[in-house]
Design a protein around this motif. Sequence first.
Motif, mmCIF file in Angstrom:
data_model
loop_
_atom_site.group_PDB
_atom_site.id
_atom_site.type_symbol
_atom_site.label_atom_id
_atom_site.label_comp_id
_atom_site.label_asym_id
_atom_site.label_seq_id
_atom_site.Cartn_x
_atom_site.Cartn_y
_atom_site.Cartn_z
ATOM 1 N N LEU A 388 5.601 1.496 9.285
ATOM 2 C CA LEU A 388 5.928 2.915 9.363
ATOM 3 C C LEU A 388 5.944 3.563 7.989
ATOM 4 N N HIS A 389 6.492 2.860 6.983
ATOM 5 C CA HIS A 389 6.482 3.401 5.623
ATOM 6 C C HIS A 389 5.049 3.579 5.121
ATOM 7 N N SER A 390 4.147 2.706 5.547
ATOM 8 C CA SER A 390 2.768 2.772 5.075
ATOM 9 C C SER A 390 2.099 4.084 5.455
ATOM 10 N N ILE A 391 2.589 4.708 6.515
ATOM 11 C CA ILE A 391 2.001 5.966 6.982
ATOM 12 C C ILE A 391 2.434 7.137 6.094
ATOM 13 N N ASP A 392 3.748 7.217 5.824
ATOM 14 C CA ASP A 392 4.295 8.392 5.129
ATOM 15 C C ASP A 392 4.763 8.116 3.703
ATOM 16 N N ASN A 393 5.051 6.852 3.405
ATOM 17 C CA ASN A 393 5.609 6.533 2.091
ATOM 18 C C ASN A 393 5.063 5.178 1.618
ATOM 19 N N PRO A 394 3.786 5.139 1.240
ATOM 20 C CA PRO A 394 3.172 3.860 0.854
ATOM 21 C C PRO A 394 3.893 3.148 -0.284
ATOM 22 N N LEU A 400 9.084 -2.615 -0.466
ATOM 23 C CA LEU A 400 9.732 -3.489 0.505
ATOM 24 C C LEU A 400 8.930 -4.779 0.689
ATOM 25 N N ARG A 401 7.593 -4.658 0.711
ATOM 26 C CA ARG A 401 6.737 -5.838 0.863
ATOM 27 C C ARG A 401 6.944 -6.801 -0.316
ATOM 28 N N GLN A 402 7.041 -6.237 -1.532
ATOM 29 C CA GLN A 402 7.237 -7.072 -2.716
ATOM 30 C C GLN A 402 8.614 -7.731 -2.706
#
Length: 411
Positions: A388-394, A400-402
């Motif tokens: 979901l973050h990837s859509i609006d807040n990459p 978060l992924r890191q």
Amino acid sequence: MVAQPTSEMYGPVFSQKISLCAIVKDEETLLPRCLQSVQNIVDETIVVDTGSTDRTVEIARQFGATVYQHAWNDDFAEARNESLRRAKGDWILVLDADETFIPGCFLELQRAICSPDCLAVTLLRQEIGAQQNPYSLICRLFRRHPQLQFQRPYHETIDESVAALMARESHWTVVSLPTPAIAHDGYSPEAIAQHRKSERAERIMSRYLQAHPQDAYICSKLGALYVSQGRNPEGLALLQQGLALQPEAPAIAYELHYHLGLACAANHQLDLAQQHYEQALAAKFPDVLKLAAYINLAALYSDRHAWTEAEALLTRALKIQPECAIAHYNLGLIYKAQGNFSAAIAAYQKAIALQPNSAEAHQNLGVVYFKQGQVLESLAAFQQAIALHSIDNPAEAQRLRQTLADMGWQV
């Protein structure tokens, strides 16, 4: 599609004739749904077009509307009053193209306007998609009467002329319907951008206020607009100007204090913000319209770790609106801060059920699952948050992924 009411649903033919009055411009997309919602309820449809260049006029006529042309003069009240002048019914129902009538309330409405002393009916409007302000109260159904006219070029209302007529003729009454009668989706971000509402609102209201500096209502509306744009000094000045006028109407007092609370909180004046929210909640105004003040005051208490007070306010908010996703989410934050992870999980799950696209709720759910030792559930929640973050807040998605990668988790 919602089934439309029929005369058989309501028994004998209704003796009071209702005229729908609408003003439009380039509303070919929304207008059909609006007109369909009242097709079996109103006796005539008056549409005043203010310069459409699309199929709006054609569509209105397909629904049996009588269409009149009126030059747009940056004045909503003027255009609305033109529609009133054309109507012939006993009662006027006013809708915009981005509104629909909710037919389930028609029996209540019918009973109200059958009263010989009822002058107007205040309707509860559902604000579709609004998280903190799901309802508003508007007077959009009233007798056709030559002395009832809309006032103000923007945020126009019939209220002042209703009050003036009631002051002269004391037998009149105003009735409020307790259930939502109108659904409105005109304040989604897409709709606001499409119609450039903010720019138009500022232009019209600022010009009007220069000529009417004693209008607390417009001080409230224009001040709130400035605050929403991050223009706090201008917004504060106007809201304080409105409050200094000591408005008698509870709705105006509530809005002034509520938006002053927002502005003060943005300026980190938390004590002042709390005072304004408390005064907003003290206004003699229906609780269903105070939801945002309950939520924002709870947030101030949470920031000060006053968990008991914050939880009480959010619990009150959920009694008003059980489907308020942000109230469930904020309860989750409180329970997480207190270490009550089971309660936090339940609160986040309720928030997600109501608002599945909330990346923050999925992310916080992942945190409390992890603290509970539920690793698989935690990983699934984090994966959904990243998506979901990837859509609006990459950038947040990558952060978060890191973070998870540093913990040895592959996502």
